[in-house]
Design a protein around this motif. Sequence first.
Motif: not given
Length: 401
Positions: A263-274
């Motif tokens: 799930v980590t890459p899904c969250i990281m690609a789908g939401t802005s880190e900022h």
Amino acid sequence: MLYYSDNLVELHQGDCREIMRGMDAESVQCVVTSPPYFALRDYEVDGQIGLEPTLDEYIAVMVDVFREVKRVLRKDGTCWVNMGDSYCGSGKGIGSDHGKAVFTDEHIAKTDWTGVGLKPKDLCGVPWRLAFALQDDGWYLRSDIIWAKPNPMPESVTDRPTKAHEYIFLLSKSQKYFYDAVAIADPLDPVSVRRYQHAVNTNEQFIPAKHKNTPGVQSPMEVLTRAAGNILQRGTRNKRTVWTIPTEPFAAAHFATYPTALVTPCIMAGTSEHGCCPECGSPWRRMVKKDINAVGNGRAHIAGGWDHGWEGTPRGSSIIQTLGWTPTCKCGCPDTVPCVVLDPFAGSGTTIQRAKELGRRSVGIELSEEYCRIAVKHRLKGQLTLDGVSSRQTGRLVKQA
């Protein structure tokens, strides 16, 4: 009802359709979930999904669920759906032909497979039936990702290969959506490094049948050499569609957990880190620097923001580092709040736990009170580790309607 909450997490117990109807429209930036698979497990909870009498009814229920998901998802949001397959029963009970007989309930054993033309021992193709049904219902089907399991569940079969993969489908509401490709870029494979290094060192001859040309920019050979050099300097490549990730052990009594690494890459690609705008919820997007030797105009290229930003980029353009972040709205708010990740089938809480670790807000919905208890005990209040730092997560049980 709201079962648990803290500064970044809400966990609701109940039917996801009912709870999502109480959520504001377009209030979620990203959805990462794994629905109950068809005719595979009996969770012994009234109203559960997955035990419908026919496959068609199961797909219809799932389409209904994801209509509500689409309502709460922003227009620029993405939805990541993990889905496994099932085999048609042999008349001895569901699952008896593929080593996963997990229930013998008389109602389930009488599942009607004839409506979709399936024969005993047929692979049902549930993931693709669902993907096509969601596509027909208006979703954009953007990618099929293979979750390859190096440690799959053993199967007592001798007339077909052992199943060692599942699917993750990337869906969107719109053609244009937030997607941070830089955040999940893969490191270059050593073989690729050697190949690009050879092109740089030998000024490799351009071969039209082997390499694409960029007319009107520079000579084909120079473009190829510079492209190789820029890729080497960047050290990464775009994320591929086969993710090799082992399953993870889980101490509690939940038998359908997916690994955190999935799930980590899904969250990281789908939401802005900022984060996103506190007024309208628009995500901030990453600004990255282009190498001075890259082909093109040398301006900073905004990537990791919109899917279409990657298309049409001249061959040889190179991304080196993140310069900063820029808003995608005109609200003018200098501050941001964390983006929201929704999991309408929260299960043991893997998605909401990982979203919290990554600094995102999350909303989980789970029908089973027992699994809500497991999520709170083993995921949200247990000892968690983020970037090597252990921290005790605290929250409160609320249990209010």
